[in-house]
Design a protein around this motif. Structure first.
Motif, mmCIF file in Angstrom:
data_model
loop_
_atom_site.group_PDB
_atom_site.id
_atom_site.type_symbol
_atom_site.label_atom_id
_atom_site.label_comp_id
_atom_site.label_asym_id
_atom_site.label_seq_id
_atom_site.Cartn_x
_atom_site.Cartn_y
_atom_site.Cartn_z
ATOM 1 N N GLY A 1 0.789 -1.231 0.000
ATOM 2 C CA GLY A 1 0.000 0.000 0.000
ATOM 3 C C GLY A 1 0.814 1.270 0.000
ATOM 4 O O GLY A 1 0.272 2.365 0.243
ATOM 5 N N LYS A 2 2.097 1.186 -0.304
ATOM 6 C CA LYS A 2 2.961 2.366 -0.306
ATOM 7 C C LYS A 2 2.915 3.122 -1.630
ATOM 8 O O LYS A 2 3.324 4.279 -1.703
ATOM 9 N N SER A 3 2.435 2.467 -2.682
ATOM 10 C CA SER A 3 2.275 3.106 -3.986
ATOM 11 C C SER A 3 1.140 2.418 -4.729
ATOM 12 O O SER A 3 0.632 1.383 -4.293
ATOM 13 N N THR A 4 0.737 2.996 -5.845
ATOM 14 C CA THR A 4 -0.334 2.426 -6.655
ATOM 15 C C THR A 4 0.176 2.117 -8.056
ATOM 16 O O THR A 4 1.223 2.613 -8.477
ATOM 17 N N VAL A 5 -0.592 1.292 -8.770
ATOM 18 C CA VAL A 5 -0.228 0.954 -10.133
ATOM 19 C C VAL A 5 -0.105 2.211 -10.988
ATOM 20 O O VAL A 5 0.846 2.373 -11.759
ATOM 21 N N LYS A 6 -1.057 3.144 -10.857
ATOM 22 C CA LYS A 6 -1.040 4.344 -11.687
ATOM 23 C C LYS A 6 0.182 5.201 -11.397
ATOM 24 O O LYS A 6 0.696 5.885 -12.290
#
Length: 237
Positions: free
Chosen positions: A226-231
């Motif tokens: 949950g530290k970054s997203t795909v986008k």
């Protein structure tokens, strides 16, 4: 169909391994690297199908199938970050599926040597091989597409699932055999300096460039935690 929250699809040759086993055979005991590159360029420029070009490459290899496997075992090396990544996937219930335009007996033999017994836990969707009594052989393509193996067909059952059931899908690849899969997943990892990046730039397909699986591992772990997203990580370089 295996359903987990995250699924990593990956090419094998030149992605999980440092060298492409089919290219190695073609370059060293087949038509040679110059003619192979010409055929790959023909595919990228839509002058030839991948299926026809790949068959021409493999038909030029005159070693027996057993001799091919022994030659590859001596020369094909594993990506330095793959084993740690795969072990992490096993620990976190993340499915890894190999989608390959190579041949399953070669892939199984190399994986067993390179990562050991846990390789049996990797699902492989690939072409097969017909071995004749005299030791000669020919590739048996997975499907009737102009790819010989349309990798997108293995991804679509997952990508078409309704929201709430659909896993987050990743794909890792490097070359012209990955073109059909390039736009089918949530995040595409494309190997630096290879033909898949050329295609992504031509078609404006978002991707994440990588050099080895340590980078893929770091990026996917960041998304899972949950530290970054795909986008946030899928960008054109």
């Amino acid at each position: 169909m295996v359903l987990t929250k995250y699924i990593v699809f990956s090419d094998f040759d030149g992605t999980i391994t440092l060298q492409d086993s089919n290219d190695y055979l073609t370059d060293n005991v087949g038509i040679g690297s110059e003619q192979r590159r010409k055929l790959n360029c023909d595919v990228l420029q839509n002058r030839s199908s991948f299926r026809d070009a790949f068959k021409e490459m493999l038909d030029s290899v005159k070693l027996s199938f057993t001799e091919c496997i022994e030659l590859l075992r001596k020369n094909i090396k594993l990506d330095p970050g793959f084993k740690a990544f795969f072990d992490w996937c096993l620990q976190h219930d993340i499915t890894v599926i190999i989608l390959s335009s190579g041949m399953e007996p070669i892939i199984r033999a190399l994986l067993k040597d390179l990562i050991g017994p846990s390789a049996e836990k990797i699902q492989i969707v690939s072409n097969s091989v017909d071995i004749h009594k005299n030791g000669s052989w020919n590739i048996v393509f997975h499907d009737d597409s102009h790819f010989g193996h349309d990798k997108s067909l293995a991804i679509k059952p997952y990508s078409s699932l309704p929201k709430g059931q659909r896993p987050t899908l990743f794909y890792c690849g490097d070359g012209v055999s990955d073109l059909s899969a390039a736009a089918e997943t949530d995040l595409l990892f494309a190997k630096a300096g290879q033909d898949l990046i050329t295609y992504c730039r031509q078609e404006n397909i978002p991707y994440r460039e990588f050099i080895d699986f340590t980078e893929i591992h770091s990026t996917i772990r960041s998304i899972v935690e949950g530290k970054s997203t795909v986008k946030e990580v899928a960008v054109n370089k």
